[in-house]
Write an enzyme that holds these catalytic residues in place. Sequence first.
Site, PDB file in Angstrom:
ATOM      1  N   ASP A 132       3.110   7.226  -5.896  1.00 33.12           N
ATOM      2  CA  ASP A 132       2.492   6.011  -6.418  1.00 33.12           C
ATOM      3  C   ASP A 132       2.892   6.033  -7.885  1.00 33.12           C
ATOM      4  O   ASP A 132       2.348   6.819  -8.663  1.00 33.12           O
ATOM      5  CB  ASP A 132       0.970   6.051  -6.266  1.00 33.12           C
ATOM      6  CG  ASP A 132       0.348   4.757  -6.738  1.00 33.12           C
ATOM      7  OD1 ASP A 132       0.721   4.287  -7.838  1.00 33.12           O
ATOM      8  OD2 ASP A 132      -0.489   4.196  -6.019  1.00 33.12           O
ATOM      9  N   HIS A 133       3.855   5.220  -8.242  1.00 33.75           N
ATOM     10  CA  HIS A 133       4.448   5.421  -9.577  1.00 33.75           C
ATOM     11  C   HIS A 133       3.450   5.129 -10.699  1.00 33.75           C
ATOM     12  O   HIS A 133       3.661   5.553 -11.829  1.00 33.75           O
ATOM     13  CB  HIS A 133       5.746   4.624  -9.741  1.00 33.75           C
ATOM     14  CG  HIS A 133       5.557   3.168  -9.999  1.00 33.75           C
ATOM     15  ND1 HIS A 133       5.190   2.278  -9.018  1.00 33.75           N
ATOM     16  CD2 HIS A 133       5.667   2.439 -11.129  1.00 33.75           C
ATOM     17  CE1 HIS A 133       5.093   1.072  -9.549  1.00 33.75           C
ATOM     18  NE2 HIS A 133       5.382   1.131 -10.824  1.00 33.75           N
ATOM     19  N   HIS A 189      -1.761   1.047  -6.148  1.00 31.90           N
ATOM     20  CA  HIS A 189      -1.925   1.205  -7.594  1.00 31.90           C
ATOM     21  C   HIS A 189      -3.335   0.872  -8.088  1.00 31.90           C
ATOM     22  O   HIS A 189      -3.909   1.606  -8.882  1.00 31.90           O
ATOM     23  CB  HIS A 189      -0.925   0.316  -8.347  1.00 31.90           C
ATOM     24  CG  HIS A 189       0.478   0.415  -7.841  1.00 31.90           C
ATOM     25  ND1 HIS A 189       1.056   1.611  -7.496  1.00 31.90           N
ATOM     26  CD2 HIS A 189       1.424  -0.536  -7.608  1.00 31.90           C
ATOM     27  CE1 HIS A 189       2.308   1.399  -7.089  1.00 31.90           C
ATOM     28  NE2 HIS A 189       2.551   0.100  -7.141  1.00 31.90           N
TER      29      HIS A 189
HETATM   30  C1  BG6 Z   1       5.613  -1.967  -7.142  1.00 38.30           C
HETATM   31  C2  BG6 Z   1       5.517  -3.256  -6.393  1.00 38.30           C
HETATM   32  O1  BG6 Z   1       4.940  -0.950  -6.439  1.00 38.30           O
HETATM   33  O2  BG6 Z   1       5.010  -2.121  -8.418  1.00 38.30           O
HETATM   34  C3  BG6 Z   1       6.178  -4.371  -7.161  1.00 38.30           C
HETATM   35  O3  BG6 Z   1       6.138  -3.117  -5.135  1.00 38.30           O
HETATM   36  C4  BG6 Z   1       5.611  -4.450  -8.555  1.00 38.30           C
HETATM   37  O4  BG6 Z   1       6.011  -5.609  -6.495  1.00 38.30           O
HETATM   38  C5  BG6 Z   1       5.632  -3.090  -9.238  1.00 38.30           C
HETATM   39  O5  BG6 Z   1       6.403  -5.366  -9.287  1.00 38.30           O
HETATM   40  C6  BG6 Z   1       4.916  -3.127 -10.567  1.00 38.30           C
HETATM   41  O6  BG6 Z   1       5.150  -1.931 -11.241  1.00 38.30           O
HETATM   42  P1  BG6 Z   1       5.125  -1.860 -12.812  1.00 38.30           P
HETATM   43  O7  BG6 Z   1       5.379  -0.424 -13.116  1.00 38.30           O
HETATM   44  O8  BG6 Z   1       6.207  -2.760 -13.312  1.00 38.30           O
HETATM   45  O9  BG6 Z   1       3.774  -2.337 -13.235  1.00 38.30           O
END
Ligand code: BG6
Length: 488
Positions: A174-175, A237
């Site tokens: 989960d980045h 997230h």
């Molecule tokens: C991803 C989603 O997990 O997170 C994308 O699949 C989204 O749709 C992205 O744009 C958002 O990540 P960040 O790091 O740009 O907030």
Amino acid sequence: TEQVKTIVVIFGATGDLAKRKLFPSIYNLYSKGQLSEKFAVVGIGRRELSQEEFQTNVVKSVGTDNAYTREFSQHFYYHPFDVTNRNSYVDLKGQLVQLDEEYQVEGNRIFYLAMAPEFFGEIAQHLKREGLTNTSGYSRLIIEKPFGHNLPSAQLLNEQISQAFTEDQIYRIDHYLGKEMVQNIEVIRFANAIFEPLWNNRYIANIQITSSEVLGVEDRGGYYEKSGALRDMVQNHMLQMVSLLAMEPPIKLTTDEIRSEKIKVLRAMRPVKETEVHEYFVRGQYSSGEINGERVIGYREENNVSEKSTTETYVAGKILIDNFRWANVPFYIRTGKRMKEKSTKIVVQFKDIPMNLYYNNSEQHLNPNLLVIHIQPMEGITLSLNAKRQGKKIGIAPVKLDYCNNCEDVLNTPEAYEKLLYDCVRGDATNFTHWNEVALSWQFVDPISRIWENDEVTSISTYPAGTMGPDEANVLLAKDDFHWWSLS
Ligand code: BG6
């Protein structure tokens, strides 16, 4: 710095994620000396690509072409592959044994699944069956989202990968958990005497988490139509951020202790009954509009999106956590595409003080204290207080205490992926999601998506691109006498 040795096998090496995030992250680890020379990357993809072409792609994605980056790219090998064909795995195994020897990685292997999720289960099983997971070092699986599209499909996927990897070998990405300020939530809470005593329903009125994006679905219409914002952002997230904000202090900072506290939060979230979805959750879809002076099309006009699509590109919701600490404190979340700005932030609104001594004076209105945790693009903390207005006898003015982790140079902060990859090679799974977290999150969102899927086409509200979402999201808070704080 701890130097690590490993082979990383990337399934989906010609894809977007590899190009945009993984290669640059590996490069950063390399240039900071966190990866020793004892590493190799095997890129797996369907198409035919020569070794040179692949290495050139790696250099391109790193951004600079010089002797150093070219030397770095020498660690990369390409392997055309058919994930459904047993022979591909047998060949790969041979290559891994050879590279192991050449780079002296002591049998350490990471398999990174950065491709279409329908193959996740099959790949994991093949890796086991053909003996690729059987190695003298460690064997780990990194798996990208989506981890299923509801609880039953997630369970099935988990059963499949569990036949090849044990829970402690599985690293579910989960980045958001790799973001500097998301990792900072725990530190802010547990390393400061002034917050933790107030961090409960006696002093906090509500917590608001906003993650807004400016981009639309881009070229991901196909995926997004089946996903929508609830599955794409909330299940993972947003709920991860809720659990970090709401968890009890762990007894130690170990992976197991932290995860078990997060899991308790997810277990305490009040399930939304299907009949009550409308009371707690709001969805929206962007229509055409203007962002930063530019005209953009509506969601239904995007590529690979149905003209009648009812997929939500926006979600706002109210989550209640039924435990002693949080009883009756709403956690409001909202996230969407094509909104006004790209920003993720958390606002903790404290309760009003018992009596406002300054009310007598007609102009006086006391703002509540707010703690804002800025996740991105700005990284930092703001605390809003009330103080005496200069020069006036009785006068109150809001003041802001600002801490900026990263105001000027966004490039200073390591990419989330870089940190997560490094965690994985070192065997630290704290910032990855445990199966129980995934399962509980799906259990929470499933009733909501079931209702939305069966609703009439007319029941999805639209919001013009460039706004903060449909008006229902404001009503959601107004019902509780609150409003969204939009603070910079
Ligand atoms: C991803 C989603 O997990 O997170 C994308 O699949 C989204 O749709 C992205 O744009 C958002 O990540 P960040 O790091 O740009 O907030």
